[in-house]
Design an enzyme around this catalytic site. Structure first.
Site, PDB file in Angstrom:
ATOM      1  N   HIS A  71       1.004   3.317   3.230  1.00  0.00           N
ATOM      2  CA  HIS A  71       2.104   2.361   3.095  1.00  0.00           C
ATOM      3  C   HIS A  71       2.397   1.700   4.440  1.00  0.00           C
ATOM      4  O   HIS A  71       1.687   1.906   5.417  1.00  0.00           O
ATOM      5  CB  HIS A  71       3.363   3.067   2.583  1.00  0.00           C
ATOM      6  CG  HIS A  71       3.327   3.399   1.129  1.00  0.00           C
ATOM      7  ND1 HIS A  71       4.178   2.830   0.209  1.00  0.00           N
ATOM      8  CD2 HIS A  71       2.542   4.247   0.424  1.00  0.00           C
ATOM      9  CE1 HIS A  71       3.921   3.311  -0.995  1.00  0.00           C
ATOM     10  NE2 HIS A  71       2.929   4.175  -0.885  1.00  0.00           N
ATOM     11  N   GLU A 100       3.079   6.147   6.330  1.00  0.00           N
ATOM     12  CA  GLU A 100       3.693   4.871   6.710  1.00  0.00           C
ATOM     13  C   GLU A 100       3.076   4.492   8.052  1.00  0.00           C
ATOM     14  O   GLU A 100       3.225   5.210   9.040  1.00  0.00           O
ATOM     15  CB  GLU A 100       5.207   5.026   6.835  1.00  0.00           C
ATOM     16  CG  GLU A 100       5.902   5.523   5.572  1.00  0.00           C
ATOM     17  CD  GLU A 100       6.124   4.415   4.544  1.00  0.00           C
ATOM     18  OE1 GLU A 100       5.870   3.240   4.884  1.00  0.00           O
ATOM     19  OE2 GLU A 100       6.557   4.723   3.427  1.00  0.00           O
ATOM     20  N   HIS A 160       2.177  -0.857  -2.602  1.00  0.00           N
ATOM     21  CA  HIS A 160       3.140  -1.953  -2.493  1.00  0.00           C
ATOM     22  C   HIS A 160       2.362  -3.167  -1.975  1.00  0.00           C
ATOM     23  O   HIS A 160       1.785  -3.126  -0.888  1.00  0.00           O
ATOM     24  CB  HIS A 160       4.283  -1.591  -1.548  1.00  0.00           C
ATOM     25  CG  HIS A 160       5.191  -0.543  -2.100  1.00  0.00           C
ATOM     26  ND1 HIS A 160       5.777   0.434  -1.332  1.00  0.00           N
ATOM     27  CD2 HIS A 160       5.606  -0.316  -3.371  1.00  0.00           C
ATOM     28  CE1 HIS A 160       6.529   1.219  -2.106  1.00  0.00           C
ATOM     29  NE2 HIS A 160       6.434   0.776  -3.340  1.00  0.00           N
ATOM     30  N   GLU A 199       2.617  -4.400   1.627  1.00  0.00           N
ATOM     31  CA  GLU A 199       2.342  -3.439   2.697  1.00  0.00           C
ATOM     32  C   GLU A 199       0.828  -3.371   2.838  1.00  0.00           C
ATOM     33  O   GLU A 199       0.157  -2.619   2.139  1.00  0.00           O
ATOM     34  CB  GLU A 199       2.978  -2.085   2.377  1.00  0.00           C
ATOM     35  CG  GLU A 199       4.499  -2.178   2.302  1.00  0.00           C
ATOM     36  CD  GLU A 199       5.183  -0.884   1.880  1.00  0.00           C
ATOM     37  OE1 GLU A 199       4.495   0.162   1.809  1.00  0.00           O
ATOM     38  OE2 GLU A 199       6.403  -0.928   1.617  1.00  0.00           O
TER      39      GLU A 199
END
Length: 448
Positions: free
Chosen positions: A219, A309, A89, A92
């Site tokens: 991410h 994440e 992404h 990110e």
């Protein structure tokens, strides 16, 4: 005091010159800056690195990978392949910066004689793709940390979310598991190349060309280690999250915890206003996601991938990058080391000729892996005792019992004998027809 501070500053500069620039390079890197750093690393460590491109983005930017190995560009039998992917992404960005730092770190620590890093590079073929979505990054970077929106730059230049762009193999897998049929290396749908973005196509081709064993996809937007499956088995349940376990659920939990507990604060559970026990979560139990990359890795290749994440802010300010690097550095190394767990070995015939695409099955775990083109295989497993069977068309299956310890992978080799002429060679050791499933449907079945 002033002289003391000046002396300390001078010493820091000298150390940075001796050990490289990574300690003072904590800033956001545009595409040209990132490429420059990667080539600088290659120049500093030419004997253990190689840069290659797996393709181009929509706007024509190369998707560069930096490889670390004692024999760059060559797959050595029994040496596992590992990959890190960042910036899928575009907005990110912490993963992108961490991987840029990690490339410099590996090079500098190798040059400094760090035994742990030296051994990793000698025993592993490491592939690092800092940015899968360089076009989206440039969109996000134009706004910068202070004004970056939640979605600005998330997709590629066509505004396609690349983590919703892989072929949906979960639906096919969930269909087959009801009848105990095919459990690995599911086929891609017709015309799949026309249905994915250039960046996704490049990554899938990359997976086809390298026998990756372990991977992580970096991410941002939360702080948690997310493991498969991402897609729920029952999509009819609206507004509810449901745990969707893989056959390797315990192993995936261990992999996620390896990163979480090596990370400075992920394992503390409370981060970004969210609570994830021990800093890990099953993807579907968090929210269901279709056509994601981590599920695709598991269902199409031999690779086990989790999604990391890593930051509350998708585009954190440059002033936080050093502390984020220190918080993630040990975790990046510890997770990479997990590629050396379980069992590995060679699959050969009686004349020591390698057998590729042989199927390695572990009793009690309904997910098989296959041998590579050199006949070597790798099967990640938790410590324990296992019954392992290897089969290939035209050969008699072979079964062995092996005990796996907590340290390096246990070597277990298989030598297959030709099957008798009166044997039905079209069946494997499961009693299923090769290639391990009945005729595949012309269209993907819908969820039942």
């Amino acid at each position: 005091m002033v002289r003391w501070r000046a002396a300390c500053a001078l010493l820091l500069v000298v150390l940075c010159l001796v050990r490289g620039v990574q300690a003072v390079d904590f800033r956001h890197h545009h595409y040209e800056d990132m490429v420059r750093v990667l080539f600088n690393v290659q120049n500093e460590c030419p004997y253990i690195t190689r840069i290659y491109s797996i393709g181009r983005s929509v706007e024509g930017r190369h998707l560069y990978v930096l490889e670390f190995s004692d024999n760059p560009g060559i797959h050595e039998a029994l040496e596992p392949e590992f990959k890190y992917v960042g910036n899928m992404h575009g907005n990110e960005v912490l993963g992108r910066e961490l991987l840029i730092q990690f490339c410099q770190f590996l090079c500098e620590e190798y040059r400094a004689g760090n035994h742990r890093i030296t051994q990793l590079i000698h025993d592993t073929r490491i592939h690092i793709l800092p940015s899968m979505n360089p076009d989206g990054y440039e969109v996000a970077a134009r706004q910068g940390p202070e004004f970056n929106g939640y979605l600005t730059g998330r997709g590629n230049s066509r505004d396609v979310d690349l983590n919703r762009n892989f072929p949906d193999l979960n639906t096919l897998m969930y269909y087959y598991e009801k009848n105990n049929e095919r459990n690995h290396h599911f086929p891609l749908p017709d015309n799949w190349e026309e249905q994915v973005e250039p960046e996704t196509l490049a990554v899938i081709k990359w997976m086809q060309n390298y026998n990756f064993i372990l991977s992580a996809n970096l991410h941002g937007g939360a702080v948690v280690a997310n493991y498969p499956f991402d897609k729920s088995r029952d999509l009819r349940i609206r507004g509810r999250t449901t745990y969707s376990a893989t056959p390797d659920d315990k192993l995936f939990k261990k992999l996620a915890k390896t990163y979480s507990y090596a990370h400075s604060w992920m394992h503390k559970s409370w981060n970004c206003g969210d609570y994830f026990e021990e800093g890990i979560t099953n993807g579907a139990n968090w929210y269901s996601l279709s056509k994601g990359m981590q599920d695709f890795n598991y269902l199409y290749t031999n690779c086990f991938e989790i999604t990391l994440e890593l930051s509350c802010d998708k585009f954190p300010p440059a002033s936080t990058l050093q502390s984020e690097w220190l918080g993630n550095r040990e975790a990046l190394v510890s997770y990479l080391e997990q590629v050396h767990r379980g069992i590995k070995g060679m699959v050969s015939d009686e004349n020591n000729n390698p057998i590729d695409n042989a199927v390695i099955s572990v009793s009690g775990i309904n997910h098989d892996v296959t041998s590579g083109v050199d006949g070597d295989y790798f099967r990640l497993l938790l410590p324990g005792t296992y019954t392992v069977t290897v089969s290939a068309p035209g050969y008699q299956p072979s079964t062995s019992t092996v005990t796996v310890g907590p340290a390096e992978a246990t070597q277990l080799h298989f030598y297959l004998k030709p099957a008798p002429k009166d044997t039905n060679l079209n069946k494997n050791h499961h009693g299923k027809k090769w290639p391990f499933s009945p005729k595949l449907p012309l269209v993907y079945p819908g969820p039942r």
